[in-house]
Design a protein around this motif. Structure first.
Motif, short mmCIF file in Angstrom:
data_model
loop_
_atom_site.label_atom_id
_atom_site.label_comp_id
_atom_site.label_asym_id
_atom_site.label_seq_id
_atom_site.Cartn_x
_atom_site.Cartn_y
_atom_site.Cartn_z
N VAL A 220 0.83 -1.20 0.00
CA VAL A 220 0.00 0.00 0.00
C VAL A 220 0.86 1.25 0.00
O VAL A 220 0.60 2.20 -0.75
CB VAL A 220 -0.94 0.01 1.22
N THR A 221 1.91 1.26 0.82
CA THR A 221 2.72 2.48 0.95
C THR A 221 3.42 2.87 -0.35
O THR A 221 3.87 4.00 -0.49
CB THR A 221 3.76 2.31 2.06
N GLU A 222 3.52 1.92 -1.27
CA GLU A 222 4.14 2.21 -2.57
C GLU A 222 3.12 2.75 -3.58
O GLU A 222 3.49 3.08 -4.71
CB GLU A 222 4.81 0.95 -3.11
N TYR A 223 1.85 2.84 -3.17
CA TYR A 223 0.78 3.21 -4.11
C TYR A 223 -0.04 4.41 -3.65
O TYR A 223 -1.08 4.68 -4.23
CB TYR A 223 -0.15 2.00 -4.30
N VAL A 224 0.38 5.11 -2.60
CA VAL A 224 -0.46 6.17 -2.06
C VAL A 224 -0.79 7.26 -3.09
O VAL A 224 -1.97 7.66 -3.21
CB VAL A 224 0.15 6.77 -0.78
#
Length: 788
Positions: A220-224
């Motif tokens: 998720v943190t790579e897609y914010v």
């Protein structure tokens, strides 16, 4: 082959035809874990069952599968755990005195009770403390709840002044309530350190369970930034709205345009508890929703929470939106398969569907984002849902370290249908163990029979697999074809693995009957074809961690075979055993034997060289020439031994036992001795199993010897006590008894202490004991001589 059918959560009822978007290819997104804690058996149920279906589609049906899985690495649970750990670390550095630490513990103790066990603090009387906790606990709750366990542990910690470490479960939420808004979340390392570690732990668990790794992993943190853009598009289309810095999906607007909501679980759409669980515990104070059912696409970050910039201010993604964005990035606007545990159906997957179809749909036209939803059934332990409070909660690591192997766990899951609940009970474990034993024994026996028949060429190159073109009409060939049909009928029926396992077990049963009834005319070709087919199927099902597609071997692949060692390295353990046995046989004082002389002179090296030159890399096959040499030598020694004197026989039998129980056992080889001078069967069994069996046998024999020695000593002691007592003359046995005052010439009492006559009833018993002692003393004198 008939068309595959599959249970699809989007179409309740029985299995429906499975039609991929693109022939021969499948796109698949699986909801991965929220990485904040160790994985447990419930995770194993989900991901192993998913892996089984994936393997069947790839390696049985031949699909090219693109498999994407996410890691949720920003989430309310992650935020809370990481933040609390950071606060605890900071607290430890404050240098508290013992008194200050005790005061902190007391405050945390009372706050935890008030929040989780209110009956402890609502009762009348003194303030709750470590002294009155136990009686209040037992009166109010008993001892079953998880919170009770945490409180009890805290009492122990407080009484031993070991607050930090032993009382974390009560201390962490208390510190969070005091200081959560003071944490600087611009430094996100507190969150990423936790999630990276737990992601690694999860991956290790899956590797240990022989679960194939995803083709693509997303976080998720790579897609914010992409998530924020995705949400913007949904807002622009009128299916979402901003309120107080958060963005919510507008279910009413979505449905007004003819789009269905809660397609997976329409019966749950009004379930407030599930809706709140889907929003997360940190989102209860977020306001501005138009309708209670609307769910967050973007959450305004509060103090103490991680944040990213967006057009609505600093915030973070909602739980459901992450999967929509990450799946779409790799699989596009449509996918064949989406999977997860059944607990995710509502609200997570229903919300995923709604927001994704809102993103892709054109007004007035529905858009199907997912064609098939696969939901793995719940796991229960002996009828109860797995729970820490019920003490049946077990992590994957603990399970594999104690009462499971990766194979045995997978078999348990294979015995239940993937979309049904699985109950792990003693009966289920027994059923799984019995199935595994049946397969193990069949592999072992088939390989040993082929080796005994010197069918080494067939064992290396394989007997031609029997197909329908051969039109077998009877015997094992026909049984194999029926098993293939039965197994395939199960797999095309929504991956019915229980039927597949039954088909294998039934085929093994028939093969074993054939082996028992056809000792002189065994159909070795069909037996091998059966063993190779079963090897392929158990490989496809993921039951052999060392095997690789196309699974064309025979039996479980050993770790040594999987290592693909050079032949000279792989064969060395077998060569070493033979060299040691030859040396020890030559040192024996044996009568002249042409057979033994011939066996000692024969070298297996030539046969090994031929095998290695032909490309064989299986250590068992390479070692067979040396093992046959050892087995034949040992068989000949056992044949010769009965003709020799006891002194000559003893070292021969000792060497025979050592070769079987130690030399060969330690390298994973078992010699099955048979009667009537039949040659021993060579069987490959994991060394750990053989050593365990040997040690258990030795322990039983030692226990038997110990019990025998204890019984001997007890007999000796009783015998010694008996003869010691027998030394006394009958005439003297009552004279020292203070109950009596007069005796006759034989020493029999005549008067009681008070001068009264000895009662006749008592005299009768005294006389019996006197006669017994008289006889015992006579026996003593006869045995040892002399008078007492």
């Amino acid at each position: 082959m008939d068309s595959i059918k599959v249970h699809n959560s989007l179409k309740p009822g029985g299995p429906v035809p499975f039609v991929p978007i693109e022939k021969g290819k499948l796109s698949w997104y699986a909801c991965g874990p929220t990485v904040y804690d160790q994985s447990h058996l419930g995770h194993a149920r989900n991901y192993v069952s998913t892996d089984i279906i994936r393997r069947i589609l790839m390696h049985y049906f031949g699909f090219d599968v693109k498999f994407v899985m996410n890691f949720t690495d920003v989430d309310d649970k992650i935020i809370i755990k990481a933040r609390r750990q950071r606060l605890l670390d900071l607290e430890k550095k404050k240098g508290y005195t013992d008194a200050q630490t005790a005061e902190l513990a007391k405050a945390a103790f009372q706050a935890y009770a008030k929040s989780n066990l209110p009956l402890l603090v609502d009762s009348e009387g003194p303030e709750l403390d470590v002294n009155n906790y136990i009686p209040r606990r037992d009166a109010a709750y008993g001892k079953l709840k998880m919170h009770i366990s945490n409180m009890t542990q805290a009492v122990i910690a407080m009484n031993t002044n070991s607050i930090f470490g032993m009382a974390d479960e009560i201390l962490l939420p208390y510190l969070d309530s005091l200081y959560k808004e003071t944490i600087d979340t611009s430094d996100q390392s507190m969150f990423t350190d936790l999630t990276k570690f737990m992601e690694g732990e999860f991956t290790d668990d899956m590797d240990n369970l022989n679960v194939l790794r995803p083709d693509i992993v997303t976080r998720v943190t790579e897609y914010v930034p992409q998530i924020a853009k995705f949400v913007e598009r949904i807002v622009e289309k009128g299916y979402a709205y901003e309120a107080e810095g958060s963005v919510y999906f507008d279910i009413t607007s979505f449905e007004k345009d003819g789009n269905p909501y809660a397609r997976l679980r329409p019966d749950c759409r009004g379930d407030k508890a599930l809706q709140e669980e889907g929003e997360g515990s940190l989102s209860k104070s977020l306001g501005g929703k138009k309708s209670p059912g609307d769910f967050a696409l973007w959450k305004k970050s509060k103090a103490g929470e991680p944040y990213w910039p967006s057009k609505w201010g600093n915030g973070r993604p909602g739980w459901h939106i992450e999967c929509s964005v990450m799946a779409s990035d790799h699989l596009g606007s449509r996918m064949d398969l989406h999977s997860g545990g059944v607990d995710l159906a509502f609200p997570h997957h229903d919300n995923e569907l709604a927001q994704s179809e809102a993103f892709y749909c054109e007004h007035g036209h529905e858009h199907n984002w997912v064609n098939y939803f696969l939901h793995m059934g719940h796991l229960s332990i002996s009828g109860s849902k797995m729970s820490k409070s019920l003490k049946n909660f077990q992590t994957i690591k603990d399970a594999l370290a104690s009462n499971y192997t990766a194979r045995s766990m997978r078999i348990v899951f294979l015995l239940g249908r993937w979309n049904d609940g699985v109950e792990i009970s003693p009966d289920m474990r027994t059923q799984a163990d019995n199935w595994e034993s049946a397969v193990n024994n069949f592999f072992i026996n088939t390989k040993s029979l082929l080796a005994e028949a010197s069918d080494i060429t067939a064992a290396q190159n394989g007997v031609k697999d029997i197909s329908l073109d051969d039109k077998p009409t009877e015997g094992l060939a026909a049984d194999l074809e029926q098993a293939k049909k039965d197994l395939e009928a199960g797999l095309i029926n929504s991956f019915d693995t229980p039927q597949a396992l039954r088909a294998i077990l039934e085929l093994i049963r028939k093969a074993n009957i054939h082996i028992a009834e056809h000792k002189s005319d065994m159909d070795l070709a069909s037996l091998e074809a059966i063993a190779r087919w079963i090897t392929k199927i158990v490989g496809i099902l993921g039951l052999d961690a060392n095997a690789k597609p196309p699974y064309d071997g025979l039996g479980w692949v050993s770790a040594a075979a999987a290592a693909n060692l050079e032949p000279t390295v792989a064969v060395k353990p077998y060569q070493d055993v033979r060299a040691a046995v030859v040396k020890d046989v030559q040192s024996l004082d044996l009568p002249t034997s042409d057979a033994i002389t011939s066996l000692l002179s024969q070298s297996p090296d030539t046969e090994f060289d031929a095998l290695a030159s032909s490309g064989v890399r299986d250590p068992e096959q390479l070692g067979m020439p040396y093992l046959r040499s050892v087995s034949r030598l040992r068989d000949e020694l056992r044949r010769v031994a009965p003709t020799l004197s006891p002194d000559a026989k003893k070292p021969i039998l000792a060497l025979s036992d050592r070769v079987r129980d130690y030399d060969l056992t330690n390298i994973g080889v078992y010699l099955d001795d048979r009667p009537d001078n039949q040659p021993s069967l060579i069987k490959f069994i994991p060394a750990a199993e053989l050593i365990k069996t040997r040690d258990e046998k030795a322990a039983k024999e030692a226990e038997k010897a110990r019990a025998k020695e204890e019984a001997r000593l007890a007999r000796e002691k009783a015998d010694q006590e008996k003869w010691e007592k027998a030394k006394s003359k009958a005439e003297d046995m009552y004279r020292s008894d203070e109950r009596y005052s007069e005796w006759d010439a034989d020493g029999m009492p005549t008067k009681m202490k008070d001068g009264s006559e000895v009662p006749k009833s008592q005299l009768k018993k005294l006389k019996k004991d006197w006669d017994r002692q008289k006889k015992a003393n006579a026996d003593w004198q006869a045995k040892f001589g002399g008078a007492a």
